[in-house]
Design an enzyme around this catalytic site. Structure first.
Site, mmCIF file in Angstrom:
data_model
loop_
_atom_site.group_PDB
_atom_site.id
_atom_site.type_symbol
_atom_site.label_atom_id
_atom_site.label_comp_id
_atom_site.label_asym_id
_atom_site.label_seq_id
_atom_site.Cartn_x
_atom_site.Cartn_y
_atom_site.Cartn_z
ATOM 1 C CG PHE A 90 -1.666 -1.254 1.484
ATOM 2 C CD1 PHE A 90 -2.848 -1.541 0.828
ATOM 3 C CD2 PHE A 90 -1.168 -2.175 2.401
ATOM 4 C CE1 PHE A 90 -3.529 -2.730 1.086
ATOM 5 C CE2 PHE A 90 -1.845 -3.356 2.668
ATOM 6 C CZ PHE A 90 -3.029 -3.638 2.006
ATOM 7 C CG ASN A 106 -5.466 -6.615 -4.110
ATOM 8 O OD1 ASN A 106 -5.109 -7.277 -3.150
ATOM 9 N ND2 ASN A 106 -6.603 -5.952 -4.141
ATOM 10 C CB CYS A 113 -5.367 5.897 8.656
ATOM 11 S SG CYS A 113 -5.975 5.248 7.082
#
Length: 355
Positions: free
Chosen positions: A190, A238, A299
């Site tokens: 990510f 992904n 987050c």
């Protein structure tokens, strides 16, 4: 002339008097007629006692944002003074930095208003109707890219098209700390624009960065080239699928960073988010080499520190690998939470070692 008065319930009055800047619509005892979003109002209890001043929202579940518990006008002079104070605090804290969170909503007594400064240009987010009602006309042009630095690393953002206000400045200090501790072969899942990956590449021998957003991947490549980091490889993929493939294929890493987007933005999505956090942390623990470093982040404000700790503990148990907690970190210092408002303490960044 005094602004309109909004009567709140006993629960709402207690919440406001305790210092919480949000009053939910269910805690408005007598909703006023005809008030438009952004109207300044006085809050009062059922007996008519003054509580605070704030702004009305016609549509949001948060009906009132409290800006002062004093009976003073919430005029342009007061708002400008709070902006100046927020800037002066950040500039004193970061005298040499060219990018930082300028205004952090509730913590700077401007609930729902956020602004980041990138090399002299402010990118603003209005997350409250009062702020949206007072927004200035945006500037338009062909190029709203800005460059800034995280330590010695230079990054570029597009202030109009990128996520949030361009970058994720709440992770800057965690990026730098991960870079200090990185070693060996590293993975940044990510990766977005490469905030972690670029710092890792300064210490690790080789870094693999992954993100399913092709635009973000290209920006990471450009940032790597800009900084002369030839040991950083970037793929549009992904991240969850990649972690599973590494596990199945026996690939291992000395340093792993997990910094996914907010899996849980609403209460209804919490269980699905926890499943996703368990999956990525479990896979990361399995592919971490002995003695390796795992930096795992969330987050999602709905995922509390307690819940996140349960996720990490579950991943450790399921993978049958003990983990040492090296550091438990949060958002950078220019994103301070407001005491008594747990919703403002959203970012978790845990640094773990696998003995």
């Amino acid at each position: 002339m005094l602004p309109p008065t909004v009567t709140v319930t006993q629960k709402g009055a207690k919440r406001a008097r305790a210092g919480h800047p949000w009053i939910f619509r269910a805690d408005v005892a007598r909703p006023p007629d005809g008030l438009i979003s952004g109207t300044e109002v006085r809050l009062a209890d059922a007996r008519g006692n003054f509580i605070a001043r704030g702004f009305w929202a016609a549509k949001s579940p948060i009906a009132l944002r409290v800006l002062s518990r004093q009976d003073i006008a919430l005029d342009e002079e007061l708002l400008a003074a709070r902006l100046r104070s927020a800037y002066e605090r950040r500039r004193a804290m970061f005298p040499g930095r060219d990018a930082f969170r300028l205004v952090h909503g509730e913590a700077d007594l401007l609930p729902g208003y956020f602004a980041d400064l990138y090399d002299g240009v402010a990118a603003v987010q209005h997350l409250a109707e009062w702020a949206e009602a007072r927004r200035a006309e945006p500037l338009f042009g062909n190029d709203f890219r800005a460059r800034y630095h995280e330590g010695d690393v230079a990054l570029e953002v597009d202030l109009l098209s990128d996520h949030k206000t361009g970058g994720y400045l709440d992770q800057v200090e965690n990026h730098l700390r991960a870079g200090e501790l990185a070693r060996g072969e590293a993975l940044d899942a990510f990766c977005y624009h490469g905030g972690f990956a670029l710092q890792l590449a300064r210490k690790a021998t080789q870094v693999l960065a992954i993100d399913q957003d092709a635009t973000a991947v290209q920006r990471t490549r450009e940032n790597a080239t800009r900084n002369g980091l030839g040991n950083l490889e970037v793929h549009a993929q992904n991240a969850i699928e990649a972690l599973r493939a590494f596990d199945a294929g026996g690939r291992r890493f000395d340093t792993i960073v997990l910094d996914p987007p907010a899996f849980a933005k609403r209460k209804e999505g919490l269980e699905g988010a926890l499943r996703a956090y368990r999956e990525i942390n479990y896979r990361a623990v399995r592919i971490l080499k002995p003695g390796g470093l795992l930096v795992t982040c969330s987050c999602s404000g709905r995922v509390t520190n307690e819940l996140f700790g349960e996720v990490v503990a579950w991943a450790s148990q399921e993978a049958k690998r003990p983990l040492q907690l090296l550091e438990r970190r949060g958002a950078s210092r220019d994103h301070p939470p407001l005491i008594g408002v747990p919703e403002t303490e959203y970012l978790k960044a845990w640094f773990l070692l696998a003995p």
